[in-house]
Write a protein that holds these residues in place. Structure first.
Motif, short mmCIF file in Angstrom:
data_model
loop_
_atom_site.label_atom_id
_atom_site.label_comp_id
_atom_site.label_asym_id
_atom_site.label_seq_id
_atom_site.Cartn_x
_atom_site.Cartn_y
_atom_site.Cartn_z
N TRP A 1 -12.66 -20.41 0.45
CA TRP A 1 -12.34 -19.12 -0.17
C TRP A 1 -12.07 -19.43 -1.64
CZ3 TRP A 1 -7.52 -15.60 1.12
CH2 TRP A 1 -7.86 -14.27 0.80
N PRO B 1 -15.23 -4.96 7.93
CA PRO B 1 -13.83 -5.13 7.52
C PRO B 1 -13.17 -3.80 7.11
CG PRO B 1 -15.14 -6.91 6.61
CD PRO B 1 -16.11 -5.92 7.23
N HIS C 1 -3.79 -2.82 -0.27
CA HIS C 1 -4.68 -2.87 0.87
C HIS C 1 -4.99 -1.45 1.37
CE1 HIS C 1 -6.53 -4.93 4.14
NE2 HIS C 1 -5.72 -4.45 5.06
N THR C 2 -5.47 -0.61 0.49
CA THR C 2 -5.78 0.78 0.85
C THR C 2 -6.76 1.36 -0.16
OG1 THR C 2 -4.76 2.89 1.48
CG2 THR C 2 -3.87 1.83 -0.48
N ASP C 3 -7.49 2.39 0.24
CA ASP C 3 -8.36 3.09 -0.71
C ASP C 3 -7.58 4.27 -1.27
OD1 ASP C 3 -10.49 1.38 -0.18
OD2 ASP C 3 -11.17 2.59 1.50
N GLU D 1 -6.77 7.76 -3.03
CA GLU D 1 -7.45 9.06 -3.15
C GLU D 1 -7.20 9.58 -4.56
OE1 GLU D 1 -9.11 10.77 -0.71
OE2 GLU D 1 -8.78 9.31 0.88
N TYR E 1 1.33 -13.75 1.81
CA TYR E 1 0.78 -12.48 2.27
C TYR E 1 0.83 -12.38 3.79
CZ TYR E 1 -1.99 -8.26 1.68
OH TYR E 1 -2.43 -6.96 1.66
N PHE F 1 -2.19 -11.63 6.28
CA PHE F 1 -3.16 -12.65 6.68
C PHE F 1 -2.68 -13.33 7.96
CE2 PHE F 1 -4.17 -13.25 1.91
CZ PHE F 1 -4.97 -12.14 1.93
N ASN G 1 -11.50 -1.87 -6.66
CA ASN G 1 -10.67 -2.44 -5.60
C ASN G 1 -10.87 -3.94 -5.44
OD1 ASN G 1 -9.44 -0.01 -4.45
ND2 ASN G 1 -11.53 0.54 -3.85
N VAL G 2 -9.79 -4.66 -5.24
CA VAL G 2 -9.89 -6.06 -4.80
C VAL G 2 -9.16 -6.13 -3.47
CG1 VAL G 2 -9.37 -8.46 -5.34
CG2 VAL G 2 -9.86 -6.87 -7.20
N HIS G 3 -9.95 -6.05 -2.40
CA HIS G 3 -9.36 -6.09 -1.06
C HIS G 3 -9.45 -7.51 -0.51
CE1 HIS G 3 -8.56 -1.90 -0.90
NE2 HIS G 3 -9.80 -1.49 -0.77
N LEU G 4 -8.39 -8.28 -0.75
CA LEU G 4 -8.42 -9.70 -0.37
C LEU G 4 -8.60 -9.90 1.13
CD1 LEU G 4 -5.77 -11.25 -2.79
CD2 LEU G 4 -8.26 -11.21 -3.00
N SER G 5 -7.96 -9.05 1.94
CA SER G 5 -8.10 -9.24 3.39
C SER G 5 -9.55 -9.09 3.82
CB SER G 5 -7.32 -8.22 4.19
OG SER G 5 -6.08 -8.00 3.64
N GLU G 6 -10.25 -8.13 3.20
CA GLU G 6 -11.63 -7.93 3.62
C GLU G 6 -12.50 -9.11 3.23
OE1 GLU G 6 -13.06 -3.94 2.75
OE2 GLU G 6 -11.10 -3.15 3.32
N GLU H 1 -5.06 1.22 10.49
CA GLU H 1 -4.15 2.26 10.00
C GLU H 1 -3.95 3.36 11.04
OE1 GLU H 1 -5.48 3.77 6.21
OE2 GLU H 1 -5.14 1.85 5.20
N PHE I 1 -5.18 -3.69 -6.11
CA PHE I 1 -5.08 -4.81 -5.18
C PHE I 1 -4.39 -4.41 -3.88
CE2 PHE I 1 -6.40 -8.53 -7.67
CZ PHE I 1 -6.47 -7.97 -8.93
N LYS J 1 0.80 -1.22 0.00
CA LYS J 1 0.00 0.00 0.00
C LYS J 1 0.83 1.28 0.00
CE LYS J 1 -0.89 0.10 5.00
NZ LYS J 1 -1.86 0.01 6.08
N ARG K 1 -9.97 -2.06 8.84
CA ARG K 1 -8.78 -1.64 8.11
C ARG K 1 -8.38 -0.20 8.47
NH1 ARG K 1 -8.55 0.32 2.75
NH2 ARG K 1 -10.56 -0.62 2.22
N TYR K 2 -9.36 0.71 8.48
CA TYR K 2 -9.04 2.10 8.81
C TYR K 2 -8.58 2.25 10.26
CZ TYR K 2 -10.27 4.21 4.38
OH TYR K 2 -10.25 4.58 3.06
#
Lengths: 209, 209
Positions: free
Chosen positions: B172, B13, A176-178, A180, B99, B102, A189-194, B21, A174, A153, B17-18
């Motif tokens: 998954w 989720p 792990h962040t959105d 801006e 990863y 995880f 977004n592909v957020h695998l952790s979520e 952070e 991919f 990220k 994540r936020y």
């Protein structure tokens, strides 16, 4: 063609996948009832969704699989080629570069970038991994439709600014962040952790039953 | 604690994540207004969502980041370890095995499986790639919480039956197909092609503006 609602659009990729499978199986038409059974969606939902495309699904005939597949493909913008660059040539980046299905649908990976000297110069599916230092220059001299970000990220955030400055309008993220980004840049977004967290939650619910 | 709606759960989720952070940045409390700005969600939505957890978010104090992070983690079932097996040790399978995030959240990959002799025996992040022929025996002798399927759809469908027969309750699924499974088996799908198609559609819309 009348305009199609966002809700319908969001379901189209799944219809497209099922219709593609039917085509592969050599099935030429299918009734809404049979499609409903396959897709676990009500027949009336299917009729409502697919009737947006008009002209198919007459009583007693069903849907013309191939025609509908092509029409949905056009709406999804899959009748054109899309040039794609992947930034981050680790396992995830290479997995995407290697995924033949994407190429079949017109997504052509034309370069990968990485900062790791151990992967720079490597050939992945006929495409070379280039040095990230040359990214800006490369983007300014090639027409790129989509950039996939498969890197951590911290780096993704920085690189995204470069992408915007170079006029990139579509980012497949991919990291792990959105990100801006300006309003005229599209991000998927592909957020695998979520996704994994959702699975863990639902699994917990099952265990507690 | 009162029961929490599915809609809220599906947003957890991202809150998690936020909040993670914020924790990393050393921030101890945050107001719903500041969190709203970061997350691009309305402050009232945040208050509604997070007030489900009670006791935080008093006027003038804001939310206790660390406490809320832990509470949400518990709800998401992240306070327990989850053993995970990955089937398909190609690039995607290896990306997931590698990863670190995880593992930090309690998802421990304890085996990978593949049928390709070239990868069987390979060590990925201290975990061995085992021969798929031994899968059934392995599952019957080890407690596995989650199985990740990172292999082509034809194989995924077959393997899924084996998983169900061996009592696996959480899958998954990265294969490009919807698995047909009993109601008490949880599936979380990651359909990358569909994500890419959505991006292509939205990109087309931007181009046509």
């Amino acid at each position: 063609m009348k305009s199609i609602s966002k809700a319908v659009i969001s379901r189209l990729p799944r219809y497209y996948r099922y219709l593609g499978e039917l085509k592969e199986e050599g099935i030429e038409r299918i009734s809404s009832g049979d499609l409903s059974e396959r897709m676990h969606v009500t027949a009336s939902q299917i009729r409502q969704d697919l009737n947006n495309f008009g002209g198919f699904g007459q009583q007693g005939y069903g849907y013309n699989v191939s025609y509908l597949y092509d029409e949905i493909g056009k709406i999804l913008n899959l009748d054109k080629d899309h040039s794609m660059v992947i930034i981050g040539a680790g396992h995830l980046g290479q997995a995407i570069a290697n995924y033949a299905n994407f190429e079949k649908r017109g997504f052509k990976v034309i370069a990968l970038f990485d900062k790791n000297p151990e992967v720079i110069g490597k050939i992945v599916r006929n495409v070379e991994v280039l040095d990230i230092d040359g990214l800006e220059n490369y983007l300014n001299n090639n027409k790129i439709d989509i950039v996939a970000l498969t890197l951590p990220k911290e780096q993704a955030t920085k690189i995204a600014d470069t992408l915007v400055a170079c006029g990139i309008k579509a980012i497949w993220n991919f990291a792990h962040t959105d990100l801006e980004l300006p309003d005229d840049v599209i991000v998927e977004n592909v957020h695998l952790s979520e996704s994994l967290m959702k699975l863990a939650y639902n699994y917990g619910e099952i265990e507690n039953r």
